[in-house]
Design a protein around this motif. Structure first.
Motif, PDB file in Angstrom:
ATOM      1  N   ARG A  46       0.877  -1.290  -0.043  1.00  0.00           N
ATOM      2  CA  ARG A  46      -0.005   0.065  -0.068  1.00  0.00           C
ATOM      3  C   ARG A  46       1.069   1.225   0.152  1.00  0.00           C
ATOM      4  NH1 ARG A  46      -5.202  -1.784   1.749  1.00  0.00           N
ATOM      5  NH2 ARG A  46      -5.290  -3.915   2.289  1.00  0.00           N
ATOM      6  N   VAL A  47       0.586   2.131  -0.983  1.00  0.00           N
ATOM      7  CA  VAL A  47       1.343   3.472  -0.982  1.00  0.00           C
ATOM      8  C   VAL A  47       0.151   4.505  -0.881  1.00  0.00           C
ATOM      9  CG1 VAL A  47       2.615   4.856  -2.516  1.00  0.00           C
ATOM     10  CG2 VAL A  47       3.000   2.413  -2.455  1.00  0.00           C
ATOM     11  N   ASP A  48       0.552   5.301   0.140  1.00  0.00           N
ATOM     12  CA  ASP A  48      -0.400   6.611   0.241  1.00  0.00           C
ATOM     13  C   ASP A  48       0.528   7.770  -0.108  1.00  0.00           C
ATOM     14  OD1 ASP A  48      -2.975   7.678   1.262  1.00  0.00           O
ATOM     15  OD2 ASP A  48      -1.592   8.484   2.730  1.00  0.00           O
ATOM     16  N   ILE A  49      -0.043   8.558  -0.811  1.00  0.00           N
ATOM     17  CA  ILE A  49       0.651   9.812  -1.139  1.00  0.00           C
ATOM     18  C   ILE A  49      -0.342  11.173  -0.744  1.00  0.00           C
ATOM     19  CG2 ILE A  49       1.864  11.162  -3.142  1.00  0.00           C
ATOM     20  CD1 ILE A  49       2.239   8.747  -4.583  1.00  0.00           C
ATOM     21  N   ARG A  50       0.173  12.091   0.021  1.00  0.00           N
ATOM     22  CA  ARG A  50      -0.474  13.048   0.387  1.00  0.00           C
ATOM     23  C   ARG A  50       0.326  14.486   0.326  1.00  0.00           C
ATOM     24  NH1 ARG A  50      -5.805  11.466   1.134  1.00  0.00           N
ATOM     25  NH2 ARG A  50      -5.668   9.323   1.765  1.00  0.00           N
ATOM     26  N   ARG A  51      -0.348  15.533   0.196  1.00  0.00           N
ATOM     27  CA  ARG A  51       0.558  16.672   0.189  1.00  0.00           C
ATOM     28  C   ARG A  51       1.166  16.892   1.459  1.00  0.00           C
ATOM     29  NH1 ARG A  51      -1.427  18.584  -4.306  1.00  0.00           N
ATOM     30  NH2 ARG A  51      -3.636  18.088  -5.435  1.00  0.00           N
ATOM     31  N   GLY A  52       2.191  17.743   1.341  1.00  0.00           N
ATOM     32  CA  GLY A  52       3.128  18.055   2.465  1.00  0.00           C
ATOM     33  C   GLY A  52       2.760  19.400   3.116  1.00  0.00           C
ATOM     34  N   GLU A  53       4.196  20.278   3.478  1.00  0.00           N
ATOM     35  CA  GLU A  53       4.062  21.470   3.952  1.00  0.00           C
ATOM     36  C   GLU A  53       3.834  22.495   2.974  1.00  0.00           C
ATOM     37  OE1 GLU A  53       7.229  21.746   6.691  1.00  0.00           O
ATOM     38  OE2 GLU A  53       6.471  20.013   7.849  1.00  0.00           O
ATOM     39  N   ASN A  54       4.186  22.136   1.626  1.00  0.00           N
ATOM     40  CA  ASN A  54       4.116  23.233   0.585  1.00  0.00           C
ATOM     41  C   ASN A  54       3.752  22.505  -0.734  1.00  0.00           C
ATOM     42  OD1 ASN A  54       6.404  22.084  -0.994  1.00  0.00           O
ATOM     43  ND2 ASN A  54       7.703  22.988   0.884  1.00  0.00           N
ATOM     44  N   ASP A  55       3.520  23.422  -1.884  1.00  0.00           N
ATOM     45  CA  ASP A  55       2.768  22.913  -2.969  1.00  0.00           C
ATOM     46  C   ASP A  55       3.489  21.778  -3.631  1.00  0.00           C
ATOM     47  OD1 ASP A  55       0.790  24.633  -2.732  1.00  0.00           O
ATOM     48  OD2 ASP A  55       1.444  26.013  -4.117  1.00  0.00           O
ATOM     49  N   SER A  56       4.720  21.594  -3.473  1.00  0.00           N
ATOM     50  CA  SER A  56       5.653  20.650  -4.100  1.00  0.00           C
ATOM     51  C   SER A  56       6.202  19.532  -3.313  1.00  0.00           C
ATOM     52  CB  SER A  56       6.761  21.252  -4.794  1.00  0.00           C
ATOM     53  OG  SER A  56       7.673  21.851  -3.784  1.00  0.00           O
ATOM     54  N   GLN A  57       5.759  19.606  -2.031  1.00  0.00           N
ATOM     55  CA  GLN A  57       6.057  18.455  -1.116  1.00  0.00           C
ATOM     56  C   GLN A  57       4.985  17.407  -0.982  1.00  0.00           C
ATOM     57  OE1 GLN A  57       6.723  18.749   3.280  1.00  0.00           O
ATOM     58  NE2 GLN A  57       8.644  18.777   2.806  1.00  0.00           N
ATOM     59  N   ARG A  58       5.260  16.255  -0.938  1.00  0.00           N
ATOM     60  CA  ARG A  58       4.809  15.100  -0.710  1.00  0.00           C
ATOM     61  C   ARG A  58       5.043  14.223   0.274  1.00  0.00           C
ATOM     62  NH1 ARG A  58       2.464  18.108  -3.626  1.00  0.00           N
ATOM     63  NH2 ARG A  58       1.199  17.882  -5.469  1.00  0.00           N
ATOM     64  N   ARG A  59       4.148  13.480   1.026  1.00  0.00           N
ATOM     65  CA  ARG A  59       4.511  12.625   1.949  1.00  0.00           C
ATOM     66  C   ARG A  59       4.166  11.262   1.584  1.00  0.00           C
ATOM     67  NH1 ARG A  59       5.985  14.262   7.062  1.00  0.00           N
ATOM     68  NH2 ARG A  59       5.626  16.338   7.533  1.00  0.00           N
ATOM     69  N   ILE A  60       4.998  10.328   1.358  1.00  0.00           N
ATOM     70  CA  ILE A  60       4.611   9.100   0.743  1.00  0.00           C
ATOM     71  C   ILE A  60       4.775   7.924   1.727  1.00  0.00           C
ATOM     72  CG2 ILE A  60       5.367   7.323  -0.927  1.00  0.00           C
ATOM     73  CD1 ILE A  60       6.648   9.808  -2.513  1.00  0.00           C
ATOM     74  N   THR A  61       3.797   7.353   2.034  1.00  0.00           N
ATOM     75  CA  THR A  61       3.869   6.165   3.125  1.00  0.00           C
ATOM     76  C   THR A  61       3.921   4.898   2.265  1.00  0.00           C
ATOM     77  OG1 THR A  61       2.614   7.590   4.643  1.00  0.00           O
ATOM     78  CG2 THR A  61       2.800   5.034   5.213  1.00  0.00           C
ATOM     79  N   ILE A  62       4.779   3.993   2.709  1.00  0.00           N
ATOM     80  CA  ILE A  62       4.622   2.570   2.149  1.00  0.00           C
ATOM     81  C   ILE A  62       4.548   1.502   2.997  1.00  0.00           C
ATOM     82  CG2 ILE A  62       6.034   0.979   0.590  1.00  0.00           C
ATOM     83  CD1 ILE A  62       7.493   3.325  -0.569  1.00  0.00           C
ATOM     84  N   GLN A  63       3.560   0.699   2.740  1.00  0.00           N
ATOM     85  CA  GLN A  63       3.207  -0.123   4.000  1.00  0.00           C
ATOM     86  C   GLN A  63       3.119  -1.722   3.125  1.00  0.00           C
ATOM     87  OE1 GLN A  63      -0.483   0.230   5.818  1.00  0.00           O
ATOM     88  NE2 GLN A  63      -0.502  -1.717   6.887  1.00  0.00           N
TER      89      GLN A  63
END
Length: 142
Positions: free
Chosen positions: A120-137
């Motif tokens: 499972r890969v969840d991709i969410r917006r981070g602290e600014n427009d270009s940043q992403r938080r990617i969680t891999i389970q």
């Protein structure tokens, strides 16, 4: 595992890194907001699998097939799917049996059809427009 990406290129790189560990039959299930970078991650996944074709989102076709890599890549976009039953109608089980990697955007539309061993890969917006938080389970993790 959580990663921070600061550009689409870094998101693609994360996908390429994951692809090196994938084996035939792997299912990678993606969640995240519209425009979060799921397709960018899958472009990297494709590159890591040796796919040289241009990778685009299959929003209107539901699935794109890329057969030129070390294993086939089946890229699903389930955004427009009304139910998990529709997934079976388009041949989900046949894709699984073909021994490729199934990358599934909007996997939450699959209901109970998602294999428990899926990555499972969840991709969410981070602290600014270009940043992403990617969680891999990894598959099977609770």
């Amino acid at each position: 595992m959580e990663l921070i990406s600061n550009s689409p290129a870094e998101t693609e790189e994360a996908g390429e890194t994951l692809a090196r560990r994938l084996t035939p039959g792997a299912v990678v299930a993606f969640t995240g907001d519209l425009g979060a970078g799921k397709t960018a991650f899958i472009r990297g996944l494709a590159r890591g699998l040796g796919v040289e074709e241009r990778v685009t989102s299959p929003t209107f076709t539901i699935v794109n097939e890329y057969l030129g890599g070390r294993v086939p890549l089946f890229h699903f976009d389930l955004y427009r799917l009304g139910s998990a039953e529709e997934l079976y109608d388009i041949g989900w089980e046949d894709y699984l049996a073909r021994g490729g990697v199934c990358a599934v955007e909007w996997s939450e539309h699959m209901g109970d059809a998602l294999e428990p061993e899926a990555i499972r890969v969840d991709i969410r917006r981070g602290e600014n427009d270009s940043q992403r938080r990617i969680t891999i389970q990894e598959g099977g993790e609770g």
